[in-house]
Structure formats: structure tokens, C-alpha cells
Design an enzyme around this catalytic site. Structure first.
Site, short mmCIF file in Angstrom:
data_model
loop_
_atom_site.label_atom_id
_atom_site.label_comp_id
_atom_site.label_asym_id
_atom_site.label_seq_id
_atom_site.Cartn_x
_atom_site.Cartn_y
_atom_site.Cartn_z
CG ASP A 4 -85.73 20.95 10.69
OD1 ASP A 4 -86.34 20.31 11.57
OD2 ASP A 4 -84.65 20.57 10.21
CG HIS A 9 -82.02 21.26 14.21
ND1 HIS A 9 -80.93 20.86 13.47
CD2 HIS A 9 -83.11 20.86 13.51
CE1 HIS A 9 -81.34 20.26 12.36
NE2 HIS A 9 -82.66 20.25 12.37
CB ILE A 24 -76.80 18.60 13.99
CG1 ILE A 24 -78.26 18.30 13.63
CG2 ILE A 24 -76.09 17.35 14.50
CD1 ILE A 24 -78.44 17.32 12.49
N GLY A 27 -79.40 22.15 8.33
CA GLY A 27 -78.75 22.01 7.03
C GLY A 27 -78.85 23.28 6.19
#
Length: 101
Positions: A4, A9, A24, A27
Site C-alpha cells: 500500500d 499514510h 493515517i 490498516g
């Protein structure tokens, strides 16, 4: 490592354009923290005992936040959810882990 490469991020501008206050956490990192908590609590840290793992991502996690994983034992399965303490929000919900003996 997860493949990802989304800039949300790492890049504050990209995160803001996506509607986040700041970048962020991936996940998979959040799920990894919860998985380690499940294994440490119920499997003596033995990853080979993990048969199945599932969870719903319900909120983002920001760098530096503390994740607390809460457990609910249920018929040989471990149900769990993870919460960010600083904001008191559930970030992983409806988690299930199945462990072999």
C-alpha cells in the site's frame, strides 16, 4: 511491506485531501497490533496456533495513538475489538480469532 503506497499514510497534504486531519496508520498495522494482543493473551505468542482472523476496520488510527484490544471469549473463538484510548473510538470491530490447541 503491505504494498500500500498510498500517500495518505505519509503525506499530510494527501491525507487532508482524503478527509483526514493527518496521515493515517496502515490498516494492516492496526490489525497486526490486535493480532499480537490476541496471540499474547490466548496462545502464548504462538502464531502457528492462529487458524482464522477477521475484523472490520471502523475508524482510522493516527501515528502515536495507543491501541487497546478488548476480548470476549465465545465457544472456542476469541471475539475482539480494538479502541484508540486517546479518542475513545473503536478502530477495529467485530473481530474473530480461531486458535487451534
Amino acid at each position: 511491506m503491505s504494498g500500500d503506497y498510498s500517500p495518505i499514510h505519509a503525506d499530510p497534504d494527501a491525507a487532508a485531501k482524503a478527509g483526514f486531519d493527518r496521515p493515517i496508520l496502515h490498516g494492516l498495522c492496526t490489525l497486526g497490533v490486535a493480532t499480537r494482543a490476541v496471540l499474547a493473551t490466548f496462545a502464548d505468542g504462538a502464531a502457528k496456533r492462529l487458524v482464522l482472523l477477521s475484523a472490520r476496520f471502523s475508524r482510522p488510527v493516527f501515528a502515536g495513538e495507543t491501541i487497546r484490544t478488548e476480548f470476549f471469549a465465545d465457544d472456542g473463538q476469541v471475539r475482539f475489538r480494538s479502541r484508540v484510548i486517546e479518542r475513545d473510538v473503536v478502530v477495529l470491530d467485530r473481530g474473530t480469532a480461531v486458535l487451534r490447541d
